[in-house]
Write a protein that holds these residues in place. Structure first.
Motif, PDB file in Angstrom:
ATOM      1  N   LEU A 541     -23.817   6.752  49.726  1.00 33.20           N
ATOM      2  CA  LEU A 541     -23.076   5.646  48.789  1.00 33.20           C
ATOM      3  C   LEU A 541     -21.878   6.469  48.069  1.00 33.20           C
ATOM      4  CD1 LEU A 541     -22.464   2.910  47.339  1.00 33.20           C
ATOM      5  CD2 LEU A 541     -23.781   3.675  45.448  1.00 33.20           C
ATOM      6  N   SER A 542     -22.083   7.775  47.543  1.00 33.69           N
ATOM      7  CA  SER A 542     -20.936   8.603  46.790  1.00 33.69           C
ATOM      8  C   SER A 542     -19.983   9.178  47.743  1.00 33.69           C
ATOM      9  CB  SER A 542     -21.324   9.634  46.023  1.00 33.69           C
ATOM     10  OG  SER A 542     -22.236  10.484  46.849  1.00 33.69           O
ATOM     11  N   ALA A 543     -20.273   9.319  49.012  1.00 37.86           N
ATOM     12  CA  ALA A 543     -19.351   9.565  50.014  1.00 37.86           C
ATOM     13  C   ALA A 543     -18.579   8.332  50.533  1.00 37.86           C
ATOM     14  CB  ALA A 543     -20.229  10.144  51.298  1.00 37.86           C
ATOM     15  N   ARG A 544     -19.214   7.472  50.576  1.00 33.24           N
ATOM     16  CA  ARG A 544     -18.604   6.056  51.013  1.00 33.24           C
ATOM     17  C   ARG A 544     -17.516   5.568  49.782  1.00 33.24           C
ATOM     18  NH1 ARG A 544     -23.865   2.994  53.616  1.00 33.24           N
ATOM     19  NH2 ARG A 544     -23.513   4.042  55.808  1.00 33.24           N
ATOM     20  N   ILE A 545     -17.923   5.854  48.626  1.00 30.60           N
ATOM     21  CA  ILE A 545     -17.041   5.336  47.441  1.00 30.60           C
ATOM     22  C   ILE A 545     -15.611   6.296  47.621  1.00 30.60           C
ATOM     23  CG2 ILE A 545     -16.894   5.678  44.884  1.00 30.60           C
ATOM     24  CD1 ILE A 545     -19.696   4.736  44.835  1.00 30.60           C
ATOM     25  N   ASP A 546     -15.930   7.715  47.851  1.00 36.00           N
ATOM     26  CA  ASP A 546     -14.792   8.323  47.757  1.00 36.00           C
ATOM     27  C   ASP A 546     -13.835   8.197  48.852  1.00 36.00           C
ATOM     28  OD1 ASP A 546     -15.908   9.869  45.792  1.00 36.00           O
ATOM     29  OD2 ASP A 546     -16.836  11.548  46.905  1.00 36.00           O
TER      30      ASP A 546
END
Length: 630
Positions: A541-546
């Motif tokens: 999720l954090s990679a997709r948000i970035d």
């Protein structure tokens, strides 16, 4: 059909699916609870005359569809169609591994010995080999791993039992049937991607229908990525040890090499401490001993592969182990190199194993490539795909930008049947004592409803804290509502107890937010602790948000908020399951009414009356009609 009621929504949906099948196009359809979406897709599918694959969210739903819904519709239509069910190979007894388990006789417990005897008898009399037919051996019994095959350890055509193989028989029946029922994991693992034996199913299909289609982005992400589990290495060690005992007794170095690999696997697990966790690759690389332990694992695996190569001619089982050792070594090396920039590398730690994941940032491009250029209908349906009636989040995730959409609201009378309650004076959801505040706010609502409640939590930690607080409060106040906790027994057993007790309170987490159907008065209150935003420390999720933010878009509005809405709709959907159900949905998170985005969330929920007053909840239950009065 007994008890059938005509619903305009169901008829319209069935017509839209019929048209999509005729025109061989893509349709994404949301149908609210009570629409009868299963019949709405089965009727046009059975009347279409072509081959249909129906994929469901879980094996439980798969069994229900195959054993109950499909036969009922087929009978009502008098449709001359043949149907088959196909599950993953771990659900079928394997003759080869059953024989080997008997010969090896290396068991952990008395239960294993007893279960093995029962499975041996079952294998002689069963037509299907499906372990769900053998209720006397629990589905989670340890022995199943020793008497079923995996894609890794199946010998295929080299197997002496190939002709009577239960997996091959199930596949043959699926090839011949007009309608095949699978589940999403099997669809992506076998039908779409990897397993040649099942890959032939898809080219023959005129229509593919996904029920519970909201689960697809996550499931597809698992299979479009690359994963290696230390469980696979332990299985390899176990299988090699068994082959060494039967095929290479004189080669003492082989058991020693398997023991060395098992020790290396255990040492690697110890790097992560006791707790389970999910972490990005950077955090894992920073752990003391991570690189050394992973390198040690590769060395032991390479040594085992070299030993197996020397003995490969001894038999197909030994050769299979050699090929697996080579493949696993290459996979670990590939994961360590991190060459593919579109894959997010992360590590998941369980009680006894570690999984190395490489998950795609987006499945949209991969999935749309899989379905374009093939002249067939693709139907995606669920009760939760849209935010209000907007499908753009789901269509974007799945790469279905050209798809037609259909949206049908539930036929239930929500303003009369349900109340949405957001309690006042709640602390911020990220405060330390929030779980206690949820339990404290829920207690008077639970008393008003006479138990009969689900308390659905967004984390296991909150679940345990709320359960503990309620347990003490029930004892202190002399309340005799039976208190159940997720994990005390299997999901199906807990549900059975909850229904029978009639006044129970079940505190649960993730696995009870969806796919749970409790009709009638036994469930009249659903408490949700927080808006279910995905945890921001989730590595994928954090990679997709970035990535979304780097493209100049708002990850919160375009990804995190729609995800929370769809998940919340699932949890809220547990409450009203029937035209005669009544109940209160209590959402304890004040962001629902105090934040601007909260409006988008509650407008996506069914149109219940809304309140912030406990007195309204109490009055709602006081006004509850006698059974049978509605």
């Amino acid at each position: 059909m007994a008890g059938y009621r005509l619903r305009p929504q169901q008829l319209e949906m069935a017509q839209a699916i019929h048209d999509a099948i005729e025109q061989r196009c893509v349709l994404v359809a949301e149908a609210g609870t009570g629409t009868g979406k299963t019949f709405a897709y089965l009727v046009p599918a059975l009347l279409s005359g072509g081959k249909v694959i129906v994929s469901t969210g879980t094996k439980t739903l798969q069994d229900q569809l195959f054993n109950r819904d499909l036969p009922a519709v087929r009978e009502a239509l008098k449709a001359p169609v043949t149907v088959a069910m196909l599950k993953g190979r771990a659900n079928y007894v394997c003759h080869y591994h059953l024989e080997r388990a008997k010969a090896e006789g290396r068991f952990m417990s008395r239960d294993d010995v007893h279960h093995l005897h029962e499975i041996g008898r079952f294998a002689q009399r069963t037509q299907s080999g499906d372990k769900s037919e053998l209720a006397i051996v629990p589905e989670n019994a340890a022995i199943w791993a020793s008497v079923t095959s995996t894609r890794d350890n199946c010998l295929g055509q080299d197997c002496a039992h190939y002709k009577e193989c239960f997996v091959m028989e199930a596949r043959k029946r699926a090839q011949a049937a007009d309608v095949v029922v699978v589940n999403h994991h099997l669809f992506f693992a076998d039908v779409m991607l990897r397993d040649e034996g099942v890959a032939e199913l898809l080219p023959a299909a005129n229509t593919v229908i996904f029920d519970e289609a909201h689960q697809l982005p996550e499931t597809a992400g698992l299979f479009f990525g690359e994963d290696i589990s230390t469980s696979q290495l332990m299985d390899l060690a176990r299988d090699t040890h068994a082959e060494a005992l039967t095929e290479a007794k004189d080669f003492k170095a082989l058991p020693e090499a398997t023991s060395a690999l098992e020790k290396a696997v255990r040492d690697f697990r110890l790097v992560f401490g006791l707790e389970g966790a999910r972490m990005p690759v950077q955090k894992a690389l920073g752990l003391k001993g991570f690189n050394d332990a992973l390198d040690g694992l590769r060395v032991r695996l390479k040594e085992l592969a070299a030993m197996l190569e020397l003995q490969a001619e001894r038999g197909p089982g030994v050769e299979n182990c050699w090929q697996r050792a080579l493949a696993l070594h290459a996979q670990i090396a590939g994961w360590q190199s991190g060459d593919n920039a579109n894959l997010v590398r992360w590590v998941e730690v369980f009680a006894h194993s570690v999984q190395l994941h490489a998950t795609p940032l987006s499945i949209a491009e991969i999935f749309s490539k899989q379905i374009e250029g093939q002249a067939r209908a693709w139907i995606f349906t669920s009760a939760t795909l849209a935010v209000k009636s907007d499908f753009s989040h789901y269509l974007g995730q799945m790469g279905l930008l050209e798809a037609g959409t259909g949206f049908w609201e539930s036929p239930f009378d929500y303003p009369a049947q349900a109340l949405l309650y957001v309690p006042q004076a709640m602390p911020e959801p990220n405060t330390q004592d929030y779980a206690a505040a949820v339990a404290q706010a829920a207690l008077p609502a639970i008393i008003a409803s006479g138990g009969r409640a689900f308390v659905l939590c967004t984390s296991l930690r909150a679940m345990r804290e709320i359960h503990s607080w309620l347990q003490q409060a029930f004892e202190r106040d002399g309340l005799d509502f039976p208190l159940l906790l997720q994990g005390e027994s299997s999901r199906s057993e807990l549900l059975e107890r909850f229904r029978k007790l009639g006044n129970a309170v079940l505190v649960a987490s993730q696995s009870f937010w969806e796919g749970v159907d409790v009709r009638g008065a036994a469930l009249s209150l659903v408490v949700i602790d927080k808006l279910p935003f995905a945890p921001p420390d989730d590595p994928v999720l954090s990679a997709r948000i970035d990535r979304i933010n780097a493209e100049g878009k708002s990850a919160f509005m375009e990804y995190q908020l729609p995800y929370a809405v769809i998940t919340l709709k699932q949890g809220a959907g547990r409450l009203i399951r029937d035209e005669t159900d009544r109940g209160v949905l209590m959402i304890c998170d004040k962001r629902l009414v105090e934040k601007q985005y909260g409006r988008r969330i509650w407008q996506s929920l069914p149109p219940m009356k809304r309140t912030r007053e406990l007195a309204d909840v109490q009055a709602f239950f006081v006004a509850e009609p006698e059974p049978g009065a509605l």
